[in-house]
Design a protein around this motif. Sequence first.
Motif, PDB file in Angstrom:
ATOM      1  N   GLU A  48       0.813  -1.212   0.000  1.00  0.00           N
ATOM      2  CA  GLU A  48       0.000   0.000   0.000  1.00  0.00           C
ATOM      3  C   GLU A  48       0.849   1.266   0.000  1.00  0.00           C
ATOM      4  O   GLU A  48       0.397   2.304  -0.492  1.00  0.00           O
ATOM      5  CB  GLU A  48      -0.934  -0.005   1.215  1.00  0.00           C
ATOM      6  CG  GLU A  48      -2.025  -1.074   1.119  1.00  0.00           C
ATOM      7  CD  GLU A  48      -3.047  -0.965   2.234  1.00  0.00           C
ATOM      8  OE1 GLU A  48      -2.817  -0.172   3.178  1.00  0.00           O
ATOM      9  OE2 GLU A  48      -4.075  -1.670   2.168  1.00  0.00           O
ATOM     10  N   ILE A  49       2.069   1.209   0.523  1.00  0.00           N
ATOM     11  CA  ILE A  49       2.919   2.396   0.538  1.00  0.00           C
ATOM     12  C   ILE A  49       3.603   2.598  -0.814  1.00  0.00           C
ATOM     13  O   ILE A  49       4.122   3.672  -1.103  1.00  0.00           O
ATOM     14  CB  ILE A  49       3.982   2.297   1.650  1.00  0.00           C
ATOM     15  CG1 ILE A  49       4.468   3.684   2.064  1.00  0.00           C
ATOM     16  CG2 ILE A  49       5.153   1.443   1.202  1.00  0.00           C
ATOM     17  CD1 ILE A  49       3.456   4.505   2.780  1.00  0.00           C
ATOM     18  N   GLY A  50       3.600   1.549  -1.661  1.00  0.00           N
ATOM     19  CA  GLY A  50       4.187   1.671  -2.984  1.00  0.00           C
ATOM     20  C   GLY A  50       5.446   0.859  -3.215  1.00  0.00           C
ATOM     21  O   GLY A  50       6.015   0.912  -4.305  1.00  0.00           O
ATOM     22  N   LEU A  51       5.876   0.071  -2.211  1.00  0.00           N
ATOM     23  CA  LEU A  51       7.050  -0.792  -2.378  1.00  0.00           C
ATOM     24  C   LEU A  51       6.589  -2.122  -2.972  1.00  0.00           C
ATOM     25  O   LEU A  51       6.595  -3.170  -2.325  1.00  0.00           O
ATOM     26  CB  LEU A  51       7.755  -0.993  -1.036  1.00  0.00           C
ATOM     27  CG  LEU A  51       8.305   0.280  -0.384  1.00  0.00           C
ATOM     28  CD1 LEU A  51       8.848  -0.012   1.013  1.00  0.00           C
ATOM     29  CD2 LEU A  51       9.406   0.897  -1.257  1.00  0.00           C
ATOM     30  N   VAL A  52       6.168  -2.075  -4.232  1.00  0.00           N
ATOM     31  CA  VAL A  52       5.523  -3.227  -4.860  1.00  0.00           C
ATOM     32  C   VAL A  52       6.503  -4.383  -5.032  1.00  0.00           C
ATOM     33  O   VAL A  52       6.154  -5.545  -4.797  1.00  0.00           O
ATOM     34  CB  VAL A  52       4.923  -2.820  -6.220  1.00  0.00           C
ATOM     35  CG1 VAL A  52       4.179  -3.986  -6.846  1.00  0.00           C
ATOM     36  CG2 VAL A  52       3.993  -1.627  -6.046  1.00  0.00           C
TER      37      VAL A  52
END
Length: 566
Positions: free
Chosen positions: A158-162
């Motif tokens: 969810e924070i963007g560290l996919v």
Amino acid sequence: MAPRLPMCFILLSDILSSQSFQYPYKEMHTPSMRAFQMKPRFTENEETTERRTPANKRQAINWVIQGVERCLAEQQLPSPPENNGIRFRKKKNSNRVYTYNRREDASLVDALYLMVNAKNQKEVIYAGKRIEVLMKIGRGRHNFPVEVTERVIKATAEIGLVALSLDLLRRMLEDSFPSPIAYIAVINALRKNGRLSLIEDILTELGNSCRSHNKEPRTSTSEAMGVDIVAFNSFIAALCGAAVKDIPFSSQGGSTGLENFDDMLFNGNNSTDATSSSQKYLYKALNLLKGDTARKRFALSDDPDIYSFNTVISAAAKCSRSVSSDFIHFIMDSCLRSMKLRGLEADSFTYNARIQAELGFGEQDDNKNSKAIQLIDAAFSENKFDRYTVNLAIIPLLQYDRHHELLKIMRSFYVSNANNGKLVSSAFEAFLNTLVQNYELDYANSVFEEFFLSSHQEKKSPNRFQMSQEIHVVTNGSWAKNQFGKGVKIGSIEPTTRHFNILLSGYSKMYRPNSKNSEDAISIASKAFGLLDATLRIGVPLDKYSVSSLMMFPTSSEEITLLLKR
């Protein structure tokens, strides 16, 4: 020259020497199992509360991290004695103090909070590297609990560290099958980045892992596992999103899903072969909804549901202006047949998408939206409509001179939702805006008077269009079976500045002070000032847009002065 240490050792040294990790620490070779047990949110003796909705993404991630804290920490009331485990943090306005039995546990929680409170992307990436190192250390020495790993995957996704969340998920699949909290977050993150092939790969890996775990011996009470249908619906939504945006079609990462495309769609008519990416994405999504294709391929826990079909129907409707009507009708009809076979009934969302598609086709021919009218009649007769259905029905019904039925629809919507004033107010903003944009200004003004000003004026002007008469005339209309209006007074919901501004924008667009027909200009200005008087009388405040729009009507300094005095 001394050899360089690997990045993981540098980060580990950073972590263990950081000031924020200098907590009183007691070496424990056999950590207490209480530190690893996932504590239930509620017990039988505690009262349950309604599920909370986070105000924003950061708060949602904070709640996930708090779940990690509860899984790893021991809670003691009041503060624990010194040197009893690792003292970590005390909650604000609470007497709870978390203690940890391993330095890695405290370091992981601290790194997660560093990630969510990062001020820029560089700090997020640095926190992600710390989390990656800690998860590898935990995997090597003492594995973190499954519940912790799942929440770390969700928070990082969810924070963007996919990439990190995807790597952690794939490592987790080697040993156990994760819960939906983990893989749905990863799939949604990949969907935002347009990584369709990766989503398909992840669903395939989840299905393979699920089947292998189901082969293992189970107790009599345990049920077979399956991939959550929400994850599959996210994949369908990703395919449909690509269709709407007409993203170039790619078959990498799995089956194309276009088997028998021409034969099934056009019965071998090669003159109408699909060439656009939108058609291919829609057809692939449709193939996944047929029979048990998706359930077998991805080991789904349930068959495709109404949300799966509505997503495809809605995407087809949005493509109606760029794709042939034959193809859109094929997609929609196929979805409706599959829904019928599964026992799924069309809802308001289904009708809205179909109406939207027919309205798009109506702009391309001269049938005056006859099919859209049929769908509108069906939606209201089956009582499967919402605010969007009413908004879509406005122009077609006016084109067919069915003013009285439109008024009855608006009245029924108003009465049935009168307990939610915010919803009604927002819906009528859309209704008024649709009318104004289609130059139905007199009708829009009458709607505003009937539903928002009627309770504030004792007697209406006789030369105005009386909507209440229109409503009472209809007794044998197509929707007269339902009784509306019992105990609810029309006009009980107060108008807003937005309602006034929508109508005022319509008058300002029509106003031509230098036109040959000056009587029309005078009439429009008179109506605008009459609307202003009614609005001021009931105490609706004006904003900058209201004042600037009103300044179009005065033709002299004296009139401007009189307007400002109002």
